[in-house]
Design an enzyme around this catalytic site. Structure first.
Site, PDB file in Angstrom:
ATOM      1  N   LYS A 143       0.972  -1.122  -0.133  1.00 25.63           N
ATOM      2  CA  LYS A 143       0.052  -0.046   0.042  1.00 25.63           C
ATOM      3  C   LYS A 143       0.770   1.201  -0.156  1.00 25.63           C
ATOM      4  O   LYS A 143       2.155   1.132   0.336  1.00 25.63           O
ATOM      5  CB  LYS A 143      -0.902   0.047   1.088  1.00 25.63           C
ATOM      6  CG  LYS A 143      -0.276   0.055   2.480  1.00 25.63           C
ATOM      7  CD  LYS A 143       0.179   1.288   3.225  1.00 25.63           C
ATOM      8  CE  LYS A 143       1.128   1.129   4.490  1.00 25.63           C
ATOM      9  NZ  LYS A 143       1.688   2.304   4.797  1.00 25.63           N
ATOM     10  N   ASP A 201      -1.960  -1.782  10.647  1.00 24.29           N
ATOM     11  CA  ASP A 201      -2.298  -1.806   9.309  1.00 24.29           C
ATOM     12  C   ASP A 201      -2.875  -3.002   8.858  1.00 24.29           C
ATOM     13  O   ASP A 201      -3.484  -3.190   7.561  1.00 24.29           O
ATOM     14  CB  ASP A 201      -0.815  -1.616   8.345  1.00 24.29           C
ATOM     15  CG  ASP A 201      -0.320  -0.230   8.375  1.00 24.29           C
ATOM     16  OD1 ASP A 201      -1.200   0.739   8.343  1.00 24.29           O
ATOM     17  OD2 ASP A 201       0.866  -0.110   7.907  1.00 24.29           O
TER      18      ASP A 201
END
Length: 295
Positions: free
Chosen positions: A11, A136
């Site tokens: 990401k 995350d």
């Protein structure tokens, strides 16, 4: 359980605001994140019992200090009848880059083993374990474009932000998240919360560059620890990037491109400096979820 091969995508943080320190020692934050095509690959095979982990990077742990190993161990405790698993991890996401590689590996492990060890856990239970493993990890259960709040474990899915190309540049200097956060000046009083921008469509043109322009509060401390980050950002902009920024706590920097030729020219220019340069693109939520299906 049968053999499965899945992709664990990285990401980028399009922006990030640090709102202050929490009683538990973490920081409250708001960040707009996007899954990208750069990925690790994980292969899962059945074992009678226990966990084995093979990693192609000798610098990475292949035991309980690895998030994929910890994710498998946590599921074994949570799912009645779960047995052992062998995991082979092919690492392509740079470590210490702010790209979420370890968290993505953990989420891919949770999703895959939860499917293979049917009946598995409910989505809320799986998300709870993801939150235990790391800030995350819950985002990587579904990917796409999302707003993360709290300490990063509260995920609000947003419409896909697509239609551009990326260069991700890693200077080869890993940064520890803890060290970057230690240099953040607090208390922080950011203007213009990211959540309000996305919720009320402050940028009606929908251009991803507008969100990158909000900035990353971890950028300044990351640049102090690794000054070349600022050089990379400037070089990307000079090479035609419509926006550039630090991902997470660094040290990776991303540049946005609207033109393939400019992206390719910039990649050649950046590689001449000896940096690790990856040409990639954002991937939407449906494509991301398909990548977590067995290949």
């Amino acid at each position: 359980m049968t053999r499965a091969i899945v992709r664990a995508h990285a990401k980028i943080n399009l922006n990030l605001r640090v709102l202050g320190r929490r009683p538990d020692g973490f920081h409250d934050l708001e960040t707009l994140v996007q899954s990208i095509s750069l990925h690790d690959t994980l292969e899962f095979s059945p074992r009678a019992e226990g966990i084995s982990l093979e990693v192609d990077d000798p610098d990475l742990p292949a035991g309980p200090d690895n998030l994929a190993w910890r994710a498998a161990a946590r599921l074994i405790r949570a799912i009645p009848g779960a047995r052992g698993v062998g995991i082979r991890l092919v690492k392509r996401i740079p470590v210490g880059a702010g790209l979420g590689g370890g968290s993505s590996d953990a989420a891919a492990t949770l999703v895959t083993l939860n499917r293979l060890w049917a009946p598995g856990l409910s989505p809320p239970d799986l998300a709870g374990i993801a939150s235990e493993l790391g800030s995350d990890v819950p985002f990587f259960l579904a990917g796409g474009t999302a707003l993360l709040t709290g300490r990063g474990t509260e995920v609000t899915a947003l419409p896909d932000l697509l239609g551009y190309r990326l260069l991700v540049v890693f200077p080869g200097v890993p940064l520890a998240t803890r060290e970057v956060y230690a240099q953040v000046q607090a208390p922080l009083t950011p203007t213009g919360k990211i959540g309000s921008m996305t919720r009320f469509q402050q940028f009606p043109d929908g251009r991803v560059e507008s969100y990158v322009g909000v900035g990353n509060d971890l950028g300044p401390p990351a640049r102090r620890l690794c000054p070349v980050i600022g050089d990379i950002e400037a070089r990307l902009r000079r090479s035609g990037a419509t926006a550039a920024g630090v991902s997470g706590s660094g040290a990776a920097v991303f540049g946005l491109f609207r033109d393939r030729a400019r992206q390719e020219d910039a990649a050649r220019d950046m590689r001449d400096s000896g940096w690790d340069v990856r040409a990639c693109e954002p991937i939407g939520r449906m494509e991301y979820l398909r990548s977590l299906a067995s290949a």
